[in-house]
Design a protein around this motif. Sequence first.
Motif, PDB file in Angstrom:
ATOM      1  N   VAL A 118     -36.414  39.478  51.976  1.00  0.00           N
ATOM      2  CA  VAL A 118     -35.090  39.585  52.596  1.00  0.00           C
ATOM      3  C   VAL A 118     -34.427  38.217  52.714  1.00  0.00           C
ATOM      4  CG1 VAL A 118     -35.669  41.694  53.845  1.00  0.00           C
ATOM      5  CG2 VAL A 118     -36.067  39.499  54.945  1.00  0.00           C
ATOM      6  N   VAL A 119     -35.231  37.174  52.959  1.00  0.00           N
ATOM      7  CA  VAL A 119     -34.649  35.820  53.028  1.00  0.00           C
ATOM      8  C   VAL A 119     -34.118  35.411  51.658  1.00  0.00           C
ATOM      9  CG1 VAL A 119     -35.182  33.382  53.377  1.00  0.00           C
ATOM     10  CG2 VAL A 119     -36.019  35.071  54.991  1.00  0.00           C
ATOM     11  N   GLN A 120     -34.888  35.715  50.621  1.00  0.00           N
ATOM     12  CA  GLN A 120     -34.448  35.374  49.268  1.00  0.00           C
ATOM     13  C   GLN A 120     -33.171  36.132  48.909  1.00  0.00           C
ATOM     14  OE1 GLN A 120     -37.612  35.778  46.468  1.00  0.00           O
ATOM     15  NE2 GLN A 120     -36.820  34.173  45.165  1.00  0.00           N
ATOM     16  N   ASN A 121     -33.112  37.404  49.296  1.00  0.00           N
ATOM     17  CA  ASN A 121     -31.899  38.186  49.038  1.00  0.00           C
ATOM     18  C   ASN A 121     -30.710  37.627  49.816  1.00  0.00           C
ATOM     19  OD1 ASN A 121     -33.353  39.878  47.378  1.00  0.00           O
ATOM     20  ND2 ASN A 121     -33.753  41.391  48.967  1.00  0.00           N
ATOM     21  N   ALA A 122     -30.956  37.202  51.041  1.00  0.00           N
ATOM     22  CA  ALA A 122     -29.862  36.659  51.862  1.00  0.00           C
ATOM     23  C   ALA A 122     -29.333  35.344  51.291  1.00  0.00           C
ATOM     24  CB  ALA A 122     -30.332  36.454  53.299  1.00  0.00           C
ATOM     25  N   LEU A 123     -30.204  34.599  50.597  1.00  0.00           N
ATOM     26  CA  LEU A 123     -29.798  33.304  50.051  1.00  0.00           C
ATOM     27  C   LEU A 123     -29.299  33.391  48.608  1.00  0.00           C
ATOM     28  CD1 LEU A 123     -32.702  31.082  51.421  1.00  0.00           C
ATOM     29  CD2 LEU A 123     -30.315  31.040  52.167  1.00  0.00           C
ATOM     30  N   THR A 124     -29.278  34.603  48.050  1.00  0.00           N
ATOM     31  CA  THR A 124     -28.915  34.745  46.637  1.00  0.00           C
ATOM     32  C   THR A 124     -27.522  34.190  46.357  1.00  0.00           C
ATOM     33  OG1 THR A 124     -30.316  36.705  46.443  1.00  0.00           O
ATOM     34  CG2 THR A 124     -28.608  36.385  44.761  1.00  0.00           C
ATOM     35  N   LYS A 125     -26.566  34.527  47.205  1.00  0.00           N
ATOM     36  CA  LYS A 125     -25.184  34.099  46.975  1.00  0.00           C
ATOM     37  C   LYS A 125     -24.802  32.877  47.806  1.00  0.00           C
ATOM     38  CE  LYS A 125     -23.676  38.808  45.872  1.00  0.00           C
ATOM     39  NZ  LYS A 125     -22.727  39.896  46.206  1.00  0.00           N
ATOM     40  N   GLU A 126     -25.788  32.262  48.438  1.00  0.00           N
ATOM     41  CA  GLU A 126     -25.505  31.110  49.297  1.00  0.00           C
ATOM     42  C   GLU A 126     -25.283  29.865  48.443  1.00  0.00           C
ATOM     43  OE1 GLU A 126     -24.277  29.546  52.437  1.00  0.00           O
ATOM     44  OE2 GLU A 126     -25.191  31.517  52.683  1.00  0.00           O
ATOM     45  N   LYS A 127     -24.216  29.156  48.721  1.00  0.00           N
ATOM     46  CA  LYS A 127     -23.864  27.967  47.940  1.00  0.00           C
ATOM     47  C   LYS A 127     -23.978  26.683  48.739  1.00  0.00           C
ATOM     48  CE  LYS A 127     -22.791  30.576  44.450  1.00  0.00           C
ATOM     49  NZ  LYS A 127     -23.704  30.640  43.286  1.00  0.00           N
ATOM     50  N   GLU A 128     -24.263  26.796  50.029  1.00  0.00           N
ATOM     51  CA  GLU A 128     -24.347  25.609  50.879  1.00  0.00           C
ATOM     52  C   GLU A 128     -25.813  25.199  51.048  1.00  0.00           C
ATOM     53  OE1 GLU A 128     -22.001  23.734  52.117  1.00  0.00           O
ATOM     54  OE2 GLU A 128     -20.413  24.939  51.221  1.00  0.00           O
ATOM     55  N   ALA A 129     -26.096  23.934  50.761  1.00  0.00           N
ATOM     56  CA  ALA A 129     -27.468  23.441  50.906  1.00  0.00           C
ATOM     57  C   ALA A 129     -27.913  23.465  52.365  1.00  0.00           C
ATOM     58  CB  ALA A 129     -27.572  22.020  50.346  1.00  0.00           C
ATOM     59  N   ASP A 130     -26.967  23.281  53.278  1.00  0.00           N
ATOM     60  CA  ASP A 130     -27.336  23.278  54.691  1.00  0.00           C
ATOM     61  C   ASP A 130     -27.905  24.623  55.130  1.00  0.00           C
ATOM     62  OD1 ASP A 130     -26.565  20.689  54.946  1.00  0.00           O
ATOM     63  OD2 ASP A 130     -24.588  21.125  55.789  1.00  0.00           O
ATOM     64  N   SER A 131     -27.468  25.703  54.487  1.00  0.00           N
ATOM     65  CA  SER A 131     -28.010  27.024  54.820  1.00  0.00           C
ATOM     66  C   SER A 131     -29.495  27.085  54.486  1.00  0.00           C
ATOM     67  CB  SER A 131     -27.253  28.114  54.051  1.00  0.00           C
ATOM     68  OG  SER A 131     -25.883  28.121  54.406  1.00  0.00           O
ATOM     69  N   PHE A 132     -29.879  26.517  53.355  1.00  0.00           N
ATOM     70  CA  PHE A 132     -31.285  26.475  52.986  1.00  0.00           C
ATOM     71  C   PHE A 132     -32.068  25.615  53.967  1.00  0.00           C
ATOM     72  CE2 PHE A 132     -29.455  28.080  49.169  1.00  0.00           C
ATOM     73  CZ  PHE A 132     -30.460  28.762  48.517  1.00  0.00           C
ATOM     74  N   LEU A 133     -31.451  24.530  54.427  1.00  0.00           N
ATOM     75  CA  LEU A 133     -32.130  23.648  55.377  1.00  0.00           C
ATOM     76  C   LEU A 133     -32.353  24.368  56.700  1.00  0.00           C
ATOM     77  CD1 LEU A 133     -33.262  20.831  55.864  1.00  0.00           C
ATOM     78  CD2 LEU A 133     -30.990  20.121  56.615  1.00  0.00           C
TER      79      LEU A 133
END
Length: 777
Positions: free
Chosen positions: A363-378
């Motif tokens: 679910v985390v990977q799916n939530a980050l699929t369309k994420e473009k901000e590096a801070d979100s990954f951090l």
Amino acid sequence: MAPRRRPQFTQESIEQQLQQIHLLDPSSTSENLEQLGPIIKQIHSNRQQDAYLRTVKTLIESKDAEIETICGDNYQEFIGSVSTLFSIKSYTSNLKETINTLDQSVAQVGRGLVEKKRALLQSKKTAANLDEAIDTLQSCLRVLDVVNRVGDMIKEGKYWSALRSLEDIGNMPPTSLSQTPLFQHLLSSLPSMRQQIKDAVTASMKQWLLDIRNVSAEVGQLALEAMDTRTRRWRSRREKDPMLKSARVGSAVEVVTYEKIENNVLDNERLQVDFTPLYQCIHIYGALDALDEIRKSYQADRKAQSDLIIPDTLSLSNLFSVTQEIVGFFIIETQVLNTTGSFRSEREVEELWDALLTRLTTVVQNALTKEKEADSFLRVKESLMGFVMTLEAYAYSTISLHAFIMVLFERYVTLLEKQFGKRFEDIVSQDELVPMYIEKASERSSVIDTVWLRSQERDSLIQSSLPLNLPWSQGFYLCCQDIRSFVQNFYQFLEGVSQHHRNIDDLLSKSLEGLLSNYISESLARRAEATSNLSQIVQIVSNLEHFEVACTELERSLTNIRSSQRGGAIRVNATRSFQTTLGRALAMVNKSINKKLEDFFGLSEYDWTPDTTEDGPSMYLYELVNWLTTVVDTLVIKEEYKEEAYRGAVKYLADCLMDFLTGRDVPMLNENFVKNILTDVDFLDQEFQRNGRPQLIADILVKQITFMVLNNEVHQFLTPAVRQNNYPNVKPKKLQSLLEKLSRYGSQCRDQPSRERGERRRKEAEAVGKIYPGENR
């Protein structure tokens, strides 16, 4: 008991009795009939009336016989005796009547006594039955009271006491109560009552499961807060001790040095988790030999609860709350595992853990699929790391989660590269390309601490007086600042992550190489090629020089500041890119200078066939040389680059002059023009010598070829040995073109000498054209 023997009446015994009552006592003058009562009572009590009467009758007959005997012997006496006998008989009759009367009276009294005795015995029997009934009822009441209290104990949650009470009822010793239908009914109802206890304790555990599901998030919050405090404490200690730089929370060093503070997240001022319902349930089911049943039920319930923790679609804003609930869930599972013996197995808990980790990563990977901000990954990493370190402290395996974090890290680095790449492009495109101006010492210290310099240059700048123009522009400073920020963000993600240092170092090297080469270096190259402002191009050159130095110093700095102290040095292979871009920028310097020189040549106004030679050089050369020396000498670049700029300018001048002599734009020219060109070349030679650069003009081709033509040494050129030694750079084609132009001019002249010179030049041109046809042309 042996039967009572009835007494046997003999005549002697009857006589003795009669004598006792003075019936036969001759000396007695009265009848003592009262003594008959006991005798008659004894007779009646022994029920010997008939036997007694028969004995009495026998006695009478024997006495009659004795009387007759006596009478026979003694008649008178007999008569007297008869009289006496009649009296006796009368007495006997009376006595018999009396006896009968007494017998009837005694019999009547005896019957009353018997009835009373029978009634008494019946009463005693009834009383005994009543006592037994009372005892039985009291036993029933006690049993019923126990049964009733079992229900109350179930309601009060005293399941073990209730079960023990049922066991006591079932194990009662045999009594009169044991044979009663009520007791048998109670025994038959014990299984249902055990089932009631089982259902009640199961319901209690189900309610407990619901309660702990509601408090799991709070348990996880307390655990994560405790881990955050522990992390901050360790980070502070690590900053004070460089030897601990590479140790993370949970490492062997940290665990040994960690001053553990007792903090039970399950029992504290804010929260108390009571495991009594579960323990009761396990105990009751164990006593009922149904532990496998509750174990399977518990596993199924916990599996269902774990499936509800993570939604199918997860918003990143809810990730922290989800990790809190997961942490609380497995802390409770650890407590259950450690305190319930064989009720829970590590394999069952690991199954829940692995399944939950798989869902979480998905679910985390799916939530980050369309994420473009590096801070979100951090932010995701920060949430996961607290989660990982907390559960590592409870001995849960987090290898797969570390691997997932490294996958996120690679995507994070990719987005970080794009983010900083865009910033680098903006910095370069918006840079004014003027030297950075510093007025205050604090500003100088801040800038020098940010950029990477050689120690000599750093010391020189620190010792320079203020205000100060730095050799680089604002763009170089901002790029260095962002490179440090990139490295900080790079290692910030890795804080606390278990990783292979060599892979991380390689990834950092590639990322920095890509940023420096593809964004900074290429942007500077495009900026240099897009501008015609020489000062800006020179500033780009200066920036590129410092970027070259920065690459080397950056490698050393990264090796010192990286999170791991193991491994070799970190390599940043971007120097070659900056060197290539520097070459392109220097080429743009030459191009810009040549563009200005082209403007000067546009003012040259040469006469291709002058009648006379000029006394001095062309006027435009004065301004050209003055501009060239002024501009090049004032460029803030290395001396070798200035030398290269001069060489480029001289080459351009030589090419332009050579183009006048051999190019197609000028159809013909005479020797006076050639002499004027040679005069201009000599002037340039003198000026460059005066400027300290004597070797720039000495060996240029235009000087060699004009000198050969004016001194009529073309025939020597035709000799291979001379040509190779004295004129190795002279192209036959260019020499032929110059000779043809001179020949063309001579053929149009009317005077004979000129025509002859023209003819000679034509023949020389033909001879030169025959040298290696098609080669070196």
